[in-house]
Enzyme design. Structure first.
Site, PDB file in Angstrom:
ATOM      1  N   GLY A  88       6.629   0.521   5.314  1.00  0.00           N
ATOM      2  CA  GLY A  88       6.975   1.731   4.567  1.00  0.00           C
ATOM      3  C   GLY A  88       7.693   2.827   5.332  1.00  0.00           C
TER       4      GLY A  88
ATOM      5  CG  ASP B 224      -3.443   6.793  -1.605  1.00  0.00           C
ATOM      6  OD1 ASP B 224      -3.151   7.687  -2.403  1.00  0.00           O
ATOM      7  OD2 ASP B 224      -4.050   5.768  -1.941  1.00  0.00           O
TER       8      ASP B 224
HETATM    9  P1  IMP Z   1      -4.334   4.871   2.713  1.00  0.00           P
HETATM   10  O1  IMP Z   1      -5.018   4.018   3.731  1.00  0.00           O
HETATM   11  O2  IMP Z   1      -5.106   4.870   1.404  1.00  0.00           O
HETATM   12  O3  IMP Z   1      -4.024   6.248   3.195  1.00  0.00           O
HETATM   13  O4  IMP Z   1      -3.053   4.077   2.322  1.00  0.00           O
HETATM   14  C1  IMP Z   1      -1.822   4.349   2.759  1.00  0.00           C
HETATM   15  C2  IMP Z   1      -0.890   3.233   2.338  1.00  0.00           C
HETATM   16  O5  IMP Z   1      -1.007   2.925   0.941  1.00  0.00           O
HETATM   17  C3  IMP Z   1       0.516   3.661   2.553  1.00  0.00           C
HETATM   18  O6  IMP Z   1       0.964   3.373   3.867  1.00  0.00           O
HETATM   19  C4  IMP Z   1       1.252   2.882   1.483  1.00  0.00           C
HETATM   20  O7  IMP Z   1       1.587   1.604   1.973  1.00  0.00           O
HETATM   21  C5  IMP Z   1       0.261   2.724   0.362  1.00  0.00           C
HETATM   22  N1  IMP Z   1       0.493   3.735  -0.699  1.00  0.00           N
HETATM   23  C6  IMP Z   1      -0.334   4.733  -1.069  1.00  0.00           C
HETATM   24  N2  IMP Z   1       0.180   5.459  -2.069  1.00  0.00           N
HETATM   25  C7  IMP Z   1       1.391   4.914  -2.345  1.00  0.00           C
HETATM   26  C8  IMP Z   1       2.429   5.248  -3.289  1.00  0.00           C
HETATM   27  O8  IMP Z   1       2.358   6.191  -4.112  1.00  0.00           O
HETATM   28  N3  IMP Z   1       3.518   4.435  -3.276  1.00  0.00           N
HETATM   29  C9  IMP Z   1       3.667   3.390  -2.420  1.00  0.00           C
HETATM   30  N4  IMP Z   1       2.722   3.067  -1.517  1.00  0.00           N
HETATM   31  C10 IMP Z   1       1.588   3.813  -1.484  1.00  0.00           C
HETATM   32 MG    MG Z   2       2.179   1.707   4.436  1.00  0.00          MG
END
Ligand code: IMP
Ligand code: MG
Length: 188
Positions: free
Chosen positions: A53, A112
């Site tokens: 990403g 996220d």
């Molecule tokens: P976390 O561990 O929940 O903070 O997840 C982060 C990862 O979830 C990011 O690096 C993205 O790959 C994915 N992610 C979270 N929200 C989105 C979004 O709105 N669009 C695309 N990917 C997302």
């Molecule tokens: Mg990611």
């Protein structure tokens, strides 16, 4: 197979951040980051992009930095549902170089729940870098499962699923030059 324009029409609700808004914010972030390190007399940093990403954001950001920058990448994938609560992530590709004594800046696409970045920080801190900072293009503060914020953040956004500028839905839409909101019907 529907045309590309038809796919966009079907899946995407609208543009949240335009290309011009992104370019201007990324320039400002590069200035802020360069200044942050310069003020501590740190002239050289190691940037670690979290694949896949962060690749576009990283490419734009480093080209505006006024520091000596070396670039490495790490690829991670979340474990299944069960493990997301623990925040464990699987390392698909580790960085190529040792990090001890280096000033490390992790580059993420979006925070996220915060679990991925939290896990990565713990893992990389154990390698004893001289310093460890985090930079994320986007953040959804309302979704946090743990208290964690990036040291440098591009934009805080609402709880909507977004694509473009490196971010994907099922592998698609990473190459859009803007940030778009996905229609809920697309991922529900
Ligand atoms: P976390 O561990 O929940 O903070 O997840 C982060 C990862 O979830 C990011 O690096 C993205 O790959 C994915 N992610 C979270 N929200 C989105 C979004 O709105 N669009 C695309 N990917 C997302
Ligand atoms: Mg990611």
């Amino acid at each position: 197979m529907p045309s590309w324009a038809a796919q966009i029409e079907t899946d995407i609700d609208g543009v949240l951040l335009t290309e011009a808004e992104i370019i201007s914010r990324v320039k400002a972030m590069a200035r802020e980051i360069s200044l942050f390190y310069q003020q501590q007399d740190i002239g050289s940093i190691t940037v670690i992009g979290v694949l896949r990403g962060a690749f576009i954001f990283l490419a734009d950001l480093v080209r505006q930095m006024e520091l000596e920058v070396t670039i490495d990448f790490i690829a991670v994938s979340s474990y299944g549902q069960a493990a997301t609560t623990s925040g464990a992530v699987r390392i698909l590709k580790d960085v190529a170089e040792p990090l001890d004594g280096k000033h490390v800046l992790i580059i993420e696409d979006i925070i996220d729940s915060g679990l991925t970045l939290n896990y990565l920080c713990a893992m990389l801190r154990a390698r004893q870098p001289a310093s460890l900072k985090t930079c994320s293009f986007l953040s959804k503060p309302s979704r946090r499962q743990i208290e964690l914020n990036a040291d440098f953040c591009g934009f805080e956004i609402e709880d909507k699923f977004v694509v473009g500028y490196g971010l994907d839905f099922a592998g698609k839409y990473r190459h859009l030059p803007y940030i778009a909101v996905l229609k809920p019907a697309t991922y529900q």
